[in-house]
Design an enzyme around this catalytic site. Structure first.
Site, PDB file in Angstrom:
ATOM      1  N   LYS A  42       0.806  -1.205   0.000  1.00  0.00           N
ATOM      2  CA  LYS A  42       0.000   0.000   0.000  1.00  0.00           C
ATOM      3  C   LYS A  42       0.848   1.268   0.000  1.00  0.00           C
ATOM      4  CE  LYS A  42      -3.243  -2.285   3.096  1.00  0.00           C
ATOM      5  NZ  LYS A  42      -3.701  -2.280   4.492  1.00  0.00           N
ATOM      6  N   GLY A  43       2.034   1.169   0.536  1.00  0.00           N
ATOM      7  CA  GLY A  43       2.830   2.353   0.875  1.00  0.00           C
ATOM      8  C   GLY A  43       3.020   3.385  -0.224  1.00  0.00           C
ATOM      9  N   ASP A  99       7.530   3.195  -1.824  1.00  0.00           N
ATOM     10  CA  ASP A  99       7.539   4.278  -0.837  1.00  0.00           C
ATOM     11  C   ASP A  99       8.934   4.480  -0.258  1.00  0.00           C
ATOM     12  OD1 ASP A  99       7.471   1.817   0.506  1.00  0.00           O
ATOM     13  OD2 ASP A  99       5.911   2.408   1.924  1.00  0.00           O
ATOM     14  N   ASP A 102      14.390   0.224   2.643  1.00  0.00           N
ATOM     15  CA  ASP A 102      14.957   0.131   3.985  1.00  0.00           C
ATOM     16  C   ASP A 102      16.064  -0.928   3.950  1.00  0.00           C
ATOM     17  OD1 ASP A 102      14.922   0.648   6.819  1.00  0.00           O
ATOM     18  OD2 ASP A 102      13.624  -1.065   7.138  1.00  0.00           O
ATOM     19  N   LYS A 130      16.731   4.710   3.070  1.00  0.00           N
ATOM     20  CA  LYS A 130      17.541   4.777   4.291  1.00  0.00           C
ATOM     21  C   LYS A 130      18.811   3.981   4.043  1.00  0.00           C
ATOM     22  CE  LYS A 130      13.658   4.603   7.566  1.00  0.00           C
ATOM     23  NZ  LYS A 130      12.986   3.679   8.516  1.00  0.00           N
ATOM     24  N   VAL A 152       9.525   6.745   9.840  1.00  0.00           N
ATOM     25  CA  VAL A 152       8.715   7.857   9.337  1.00  0.00           C
ATOM     26  C   VAL A 152       7.313   7.400   8.952  1.00  0.00           C
ATOM     27  CG1 VAL A 152      10.664   9.261   8.552  1.00  0.00           C
ATOM     28  CG2 VAL A 152       9.703   7.548   7.017  1.00  0.00           C
ATOM     29  N   ASP A 158       2.989   4.012   6.843  1.00  0.00           N
ATOM     30  CA  ASP A 158       2.148   3.765   8.006  1.00  0.00           C
ATOM     31  C   ASP A 158       2.936   3.423   9.253  1.00  0.00           C
ATOM     32  OD1 ASP A 158       2.954   1.130   6.979  1.00  0.00           O
ATOM     33  OD2 ASP A 158       1.591   0.351   8.502  1.00  0.00           O
ATOM     34  N   ARG A 164      -1.209   6.915   7.122  1.00  0.00           N
ATOM     35  CA  ARG A 164      -0.814   6.976   5.713  1.00  0.00           C
ATOM     36  C   ARG A 164      -1.326   8.254   5.048  1.00  0.00           C
ATOM     37  NH1 ARG A 164       1.127   1.862   4.070  1.00  0.00           N
ATOM     38  NH2 ARG A 164       0.173   0.085   5.109  1.00  0.00           N
TER      39      ARG A 164
HETATM   40  P1  IMP Z   1      12.587  -3.207   3.013  1.00  0.00           P
HETATM   41  O1  IMP Z   1      13.201  -3.452   4.372  1.00  0.00           O
HETATM   42  O2  IMP Z   1      13.505  -2.401   2.125  1.00  0.00           O
HETATM   43  O3  IMP Z   1      12.180  -4.498   2.383  1.00  0.00           O
HETATM   44  O4  IMP Z   1      11.292  -2.338   3.224  1.00  0.00           O
HETATM   45  C1  IMP Z   1      10.117  -2.974   3.623  1.00  0.00           C
HETATM   46  C2  IMP Z   1       8.983  -2.047   3.875  1.00  0.00           C
HETATM   47  O5  IMP Z   1       9.072  -1.620   5.217  1.00  0.00           O
HETATM   48  C3  IMP Z   1       8.861  -0.752   3.086  1.00  0.00           C
HETATM   49  O6  IMP Z   1       8.319  -0.907   1.805  1.00  0.00           O
HETATM   50  C4  IMP Z   1       7.914  -0.003   3.990  1.00  0.00           C
HETATM   51  O7  IMP Z   1       6.582  -0.385   3.742  1.00  0.00           O
HETATM   52  C5  IMP Z   1       8.338  -0.467   5.365  1.00  0.00           C
HETATM   53  N1  IMP Z   1       9.156   0.577   6.014  1.00  0.00           N
HETATM   54  C6  IMP Z   1      10.494   0.639   6.130  1.00  0.00           C
HETATM   55  N2  IMP Z   1      10.876   1.737   6.814  1.00  0.00           N
HETATM   56  C7  IMP Z   1       9.726   2.384   7.131  1.00  0.00           C
HETATM   57  C8  IMP Z   1       9.439   3.622   7.827  1.00  0.00           C
HETATM   58  O8  IMP Z   1      10.321   4.362   8.301  1.00  0.00           O
HETATM   59  N3  IMP Z   1       8.127   3.931   7.939  1.00  0.00           N
HETATM   60  C9  IMP Z   1       7.118   3.161   7.441  1.00  0.00           C
HETATM   61  N4  IMP Z   1       7.341   2.032   6.778  1.00  0.00           N
HETATM   62  C10 IMP Z   1       8.635   1.642   6.624  1.00  0.00           C
HETATM   63 MG    MG Z   2       6.279  -0.649   1.161  1.00  0.00          MG
END
Ligand code: IMP
Ligand code: MG
Length: 182
Positions: A42-43, A99, A102, A130, A152, A158, A164
């Site tokens: 959804k992000g 979105d 991370d 990040k 954030v 979210d 959101r």
């Molecule tokens: P990944 O760790 O790169 O796979 O990111 C996974 C998901 O974690 C992202 O698409 C976001 O939905 C969520 N996420 C990571 N950091 C944040 C944050 O600071 N706020 C909200 N959602 C986050």
């Molecule tokens: Mg996401």
């Protein structure tokens, strides 16, 4: 204990300006391509809607939904697609719209999964990144903002499925800098 609407980290005005720039850049890069803009829900919904309208090229829109396995307190890092695309991407130029990147695991999983369908090209546009949190090495072709290691919310992102709809991006004070504590 939830404290909401923490410190703004990216304002609405900064967001608008940066998305216009990204729009210009992507418009130039995809001028003669067969673009399918793929939103990762959804992000990405808020960013996607604004970015798409900043592009001045004919394109297809499509979406998928992903979730991460495990609990919030103990994420396993495994990603699953719960809703797939409706369009065929073979031979087309896919741009994934995320979105935030991370750990990088979601993007890594999506690139691997979608590449098997033989798109002509596949690239990634993320509103936020990040870099300090990266666990796997993924190339993010377009980044809106690099942000520090803070949790954030807002503008699509979210905390426990809420906030959101906040029209700007804010640091949530009750969540620690590891994104943990919930
Ligand atoms: P990944 O760790 O790169 O796979 O990111 C996974 C998901 O974690 C992202 O698409 C976001 O939905 C969520 N996420 C990571 N950091 C944040 C944050 O600071 N706020 C909200 N959602 C986050
Ligand atoms: Mg996401």
């Amino acid at each position: 204990m939830e404290r909401i609407f923490g410190r703004p980290i990216v304002t609405q005005e900064e967001m608008r300006t940066r998305i216009r720039e990204l729009g210009r850049q992507i418009t130039a890069d995809y001028a003669d391509k067969d673009l399918v803009l793929v939103g990762v829900l959804k992000g990405a919904y808020a960013f996607y809607a604004d970015l798409a309208r900043a592009l001045r090229i004919p394109m297809r829109v499509d979406f998928l939904v992903v979730t991460s396995y495990g609990t919030k307190a103990k994420p396993s890092g495994k990603v699953k697609m719960v809703t797939d695309l409706t369009e065929d991407i073979a031979g087309r130029d896919v741009l994934l719209v995320e979105d935030i990147v991370d750990s990088g695991l979601t993007v890594q999983y999506l690139l691997k999964t979608l590449s098997r369908r033989k798109p002509k090209s596949i690239k990634v546009c993320a509103l936020l990144s990040k870099p300090e949190r990266r666990k796997v090495n993924v190339t993010i072709d377009y980044v809106g903002f690099n942000i520090p290691n803070k949790y954030v919310v807002g503008y699509g992102l979210d905390y426990q499925q809420k906030y959101r709809n906040l029209p700007y991006l804010a640091v949530l004070d009750t969540v620690d800098d590891e994104g943990q504590g919930f």
